[in-house]
Design an enzyme around this catalytic site. Structure first.
Site, PDB file in Angstrom:
ATOM      1  N   ARG A 108      15.918  -5.167 -15.995  1.00  0.00           N
ATOM      2  CA  ARG A 108      15.945  -4.415 -17.239  1.00  0.00           C
ATOM      3  C   ARG A 108      17.391  -4.309 -17.730  1.00  0.00           C
ATOM      4  NH1 ARG A 108      15.376   0.314 -16.563  1.00  0.00           N
ATOM      5  NH2 ARG A 108      15.078   0.536 -14.337  1.00  0.00           N
TER       6      ARG A 108
ATOM      7  N   SER B 131      14.136   4.015  -9.921  1.00  0.00           N
ATOM      8  CA  SER B 131      13.752   2.633  -9.619  1.00  0.00           C
ATOM      9  C   SER B 131      14.291   2.211  -8.249  1.00  0.00           C
ATOM     10  CB  SER B 131      14.334   1.700 -10.678  1.00  0.00           C
ATOM     11  OG  SER B 131      13.901   2.115 -11.942  1.00  0.00           O
TER      12      SER B 131
ATOM     13  N   CYS C  83      13.548   3.072  -5.218  1.00  0.00           N
ATOM     14  CA  CYS C  83      13.720   4.106  -4.185  1.00  0.00           C
ATOM     15  C   CYS C  83      12.500   4.163  -3.273  1.00  0.00           C
ATOM     16  CB  CYS C  83      13.926   5.483  -4.800  1.00  0.00           C
ATOM     17  SG  CYS C  83      15.596   5.776  -5.362  1.00  0.00           S
TER      18      CYS C  83
ATOM     19  N   LYS D 133       7.280  -0.023 -19.173  1.00  0.00           N
ATOM     20  CA  LYS D 133       8.311   0.985 -19.431  1.00  0.00           C
ATOM     21  C   LYS D 133       8.347   1.387 -20.908  1.00  0.00           C
ATOM     22  CE  LYS D 133       9.612   0.705 -15.154  1.00  0.00           C
ATOM     23  NZ  LYS D 133       9.260   1.781 -14.217  1.00  0.00           N
TER      24      LYS D 133
ATOM     25  N   HIS E  70       7.359   8.774 -14.692  1.00  0.00           N
ATOM     26  CA  HIS E  70       7.718   7.666 -13.804  1.00  0.00           C
ATOM     27  C   HIS E  70       7.359   8.080 -12.377  1.00  0.00           C
ATOM     28  CE1 HIS E  70      11.146   4.713 -12.461  1.00  0.00           C
ATOM     29  NE2 HIS E  70       9.973   4.130 -12.483  1.00  0.00           N
TER      30      HIS E  70
ATOM     31  N   ARG F 172      10.641 -10.086  -7.836  1.00  0.00           N
ATOM     32  CA  ARG F 172       9.445  -9.248  -7.948  1.00  0.00           C
ATOM     33  C   ARG F 172       8.172 -10.014  -7.591  1.00  0.00           C
ATOM     34  NH1 ARG F 172      10.082  -3.757 -10.053  1.00  0.00           N
ATOM     35  NH2 ARG F 172      12.287  -3.623 -10.590  1.00  0.00           N
TER      36      ARG F 172
ATOM     37  N   ASP G 121       3.831   3.458  -9.892  1.00  0.00           N
ATOM     38  CA  ASP G 121       5.008   3.527 -10.772  1.00  0.00           C
ATOM     39  C   ASP G 121       4.897   4.555 -11.898  1.00  0.00           C
ATOM     40  OD1 ASP G 121       7.627   2.541 -11.388  1.00  0.00           O
ATOM     41  OD2 ASP G 121       6.802   1.374 -13.036  1.00  0.00           O
TER      42      ASP G 121
ATOM     43  N   TYR H  15      11.997 -10.880 -18.918  1.00  0.00           N
ATOM     44  CA  TYR H  15      11.864 -10.298 -17.577  1.00  0.00           C
ATOM     45  C   TYR H  15      11.233  -8.907 -17.566  1.00  0.00           C
ATOM     46  CZ  TYR H  15      12.914 -10.336 -12.615  1.00  0.00           C
ATOM     47  OH  TYR H  15      12.809 -10.383 -11.248  1.00  0.00           O
TER      48      TYR H  15
HETATM   49  C1  OXD Z   1      11.638   0.014 -12.495  1.00  0.00           C
HETATM   50  C2  OXD Z   1      10.410  -0.747 -12.282  1.00  0.00           C
HETATM   51  O1  OXD Z   1      12.701  -0.579 -12.729  1.00  0.00           O
HETATM   52  O2  OXD Z   1       9.386  -0.136 -11.939  1.00  0.00           O
HETATM   53  O3  OXD Z   1      11.570   1.247 -12.426  1.00  0.00           O
HETATM   54  O4  OXD Z   1      10.394  -1.973 -12.469  1.00  0.00           O
HETATM   55 MN    MN Z   2       9.625   1.999 -12.102  1.00  0.00          MN
END
Ligand code: OXD
Ligand code: MN
Length: 606
Positions: free
Chosen positions: A71, A264, A266, A222, A242, A387, A289, A213
């Site tokens: 991102r 993100s 974690c 998002k 989130h 990913r 997520d 991406y």
């Molecule tokens: C993030 C994702 O970056 O879930 O939070 O991809």
């Molecule tokens: Mn996320």
């Protein structure tokens, strides 16, 4: 499907307008079928964009451009009419100016390409909590990912009818083709200065240009489910967060649902799919997520997972760290920026075993595999933000009710981040407002999920929503305070702050994490039933001596004591930082309730 099959006048008019601007060679309406997915994937394999994986049925590997790997927060905009409505944590451009700039970029941007129109639903089709969007894109990679990550196609059009509401989402990779030109097997995208990930909150519209991406391009995730949905949630009195959603069953068979907000990378996916190390407990997954939560008639908050798949960080995922995720992506999955083995499988750092022979790294270079499953920084075979995209229904621990249209009633919210010091393993908020205070001060070390020069530093990431809140974060805090007034205290979820990432002086993790986090979840479960397992401290409720099950746990008594005590000096520094650097950012929009919580915490620590 032919566009003429679309019976929704407003959607049709919008698509026609975008066709005029983007000038695609052809327009195609997606039906979301397996045949469609297979056909588009085959085209991408034939053109050299996707590599089929011999070892994983119906699965492929993509390699992106090295400039398009995560991102791009620096190129992400909340284009509200007034700058102050975007607030201090978002980039803002005047919406008229931004549309002008982007319309120039979009003009003719789909030459040589197909415009795919994806009707999709965030959440189970027909759920009163779900919402519908249309994504226009010129990327077949996006279509295939969206088919896994959302509900796409005919059933969505039926639910939409002729005049249902939808969020228009426009996406282009930003690389028009000249006559006869092809991508030549190269991932198409635009240069960084021409990438724009734009949300128009008043219009509830998304425009994304230049990146193919993840969250930049799969606009349901998002952009819609968090940035636009957070605005809808504010206006309509619900929560778009989130957060992972998990189902926790205790040895007596009693069930509670818990959501958790963590920045993100974690470990939300790992926590959502955790295999408990304590006997008799069970964790099942609802989502990994995002959570959308609305009040039910009984005054409790009910959550749905608006997504239908996992877009998980690959490196670090292994049979040891997350067996359920490994099982989820065994087949029917898309891998992006992973390494490729000689025998046609993917490989990544910390996958749990070394690769053999030669590997093709994420940049396409053939290199000798190392005899271990780690690589020096900067020399990774898989990009650190590589990913897997996998259907949620393939997860062995997916809860049977994960698609229940009414959602699941939430008992607890967890907040957390990567904090090497100060924050204990777990503590519980004293009240709703204290919990909102804890959410507002979440901080974490920056990881590879975003392109940033702050990797490794702690940044405040309130509610893990820093890059995802579609409006002024101060107003968002106020919205959370207001949610607490909509029902009685016993019906509200209890709020907890957890930290799996404490480090000792040598920099070693003090808590094993992963499956052993079930020990903390068990304590939280009992707290929700008001069991007598806690002591009141200056910072909130913490486990009584012995209340966390440590049977078979490899942590010394001293280390346990340290991660379960109040680090008064650390907290004083924390308060100082919040007072001087964090809260002032929100100016007059900082709810007075949060300042009162900060003052009260400071008073208790004196
Ligand atoms: C993030 C994702 O970056 O879930 O939070 O991809
Ligand atoms: Mn996320």
């Amino acid at each position: 499907m032919n566009l003429n099959e679309l019976k929704h006048g407003k959607a049709r008019a919008w698509i026609d307008e975008m066709v005029k601007i983007c000038e695609p060679d052809q327009v195609y309406l997606c039906d979301g079928s397996k045949a469609e997915y297979d056909r588009l994937m085959q085209e991408m394999i034939d053109s050299g964009l996707a590599i089929p994986l011999k070892k994983r049925p119906n699965s492929v590997l993509f390699r992106s451009q090295p400039s398009d790997v995560a991102r791009v927060e620096g190129r992400t905009y909340i284009a509200s009419q007034k700058e102050e409505d975007a607030g201090p944590t978002n980039n803002w451009i005047d919406p008229v100016e931004l549309k002008k700039t982007m319309t120039k970029l979009y003009t003719g941007c789909m030459h040589g390409r197909t415009m795919y129109v994806i009707p999709y639903c965030m959440g189970p089709v027909g759920s009163p909590i779900s919402k519908i969007g249309f994504e226009i894109t010129d990327s077949a990679y996006v279509v295939c990912n969206m088919i896994i990550m959302t509900r796409v196609g005919t059933k969505v059009l039926e639910a939409l009818g002729t005049d249902g509401e939808f969020v228009p989402c426009l996406h282009s990779v930003g690389k028009p083709l000249a006559k006869g030109e092809s991508d030549n097997g190269q991932w198409p995208c635009a240069d960084m200065e021409n990438k724009y990930i734009s949300q128009f909150p008043e219009e509830r519209t998304i425009w994304s240009y230049g990146s193919g991406y993840g969250g930049n391009a799969l606009l349901g995730k998002k952009c819609f489910a968090l940035r636009i949905a957070s605005v809808l949630a504010r206006d309509e009195g619900w929560l778009a967060e989130h957060m992972l959603i998990l189902k926790l069953t205790n040895p007596e068979g009693k069930v509670k649902y818990v959501t958790g907000a963590f920045p993100s990378a974690c470990g939300k996916t790992n926590l959502a799919m955790l295999i408990p190390t304590i006997p008799g407990w069970k964790v099942e997954t609802i989502g990994d997520d995002i959570a959308w939560m609305k009040f039910g008639d009984d005054g409790r908050l009910y959550a749905i997972n608006p997504e239908a798949g996992f877009f998980g960080v690959a490196p670090g995922t292994s049979d040891q760290s997350n067996k359920n995720a490994m099982e989820s992506c065994k087949e029917n999955s898309i891998f992006t920026n992973c390494a490729l083995t000689e025998d046609g499988d993917i490989w990544w750092e910390l996958i749990g075993y070394p690769a053999k022979g030669k590997l093709v790294d994420w940049k396409g270079n053939v290199r000798d595999a190392l005899p271990k499953d780690k690589s020096p920084k900067g020399e990774e075979f898989a990009h650190p933000n590589a990913r897997f995209t996998a259907p949620a229904k393939q997860c062995p621990c997916i809860a049977p009710e994960w698609e229940d249209p009414k959602g699941v009633p939430i008992s607890a919210f967890l907040f957390g981040g990567r904090r090497p010091s100060t924050i204990p393993l777990v503590h519980q908020a004293r009240s709703w407002n204290h919990g909102v205070f804890l959410g507002s001060i979440v901080g974490s070390e920056v990881t590879a999920a975003v392109i940033s020069d702050q990797v490794g530093q702690v940044r405040r990431d309130p509610f893990a929503m820093l890059p995802f809140c579609g409006y002024h974060m101060g107003d968002y805090f106020k919205h959370w305070i207001n949610i607490g007034k909509k029902t009685t205290a016993e019906k509200l979820p209890k709020i907890f702050y957890v930290n799996w990432f404490r480090k000792d002086e040598e920099g070693n993790f003090m808590w094993p994490g992963y499956g052993d986090n079930s020990r903390v979840l068990a304590w939280i479960f009992d707290r929700c039933d008001e069991k007598d397992n806690a002591v009141e401290t200056e910072i909130g409720f913490m486990p009584k001596d012995g209340a966390i099950n440590t049977d078979g746990l490899d942590v010394s008594a001293e280390a346990m004591k340290e991660i379960l005590s109040v680090d008064k000096e650390g907290w004083k520094k924390e308060i100082d930082d919040i007072r001087k650097n964090h809260y002032p950012k929100f100016g007059a929009k900082l709810p007075k309730e949060l300042m009162e919580e900060l003052d009260a915490l400071e008073g208790r620590l004196k």
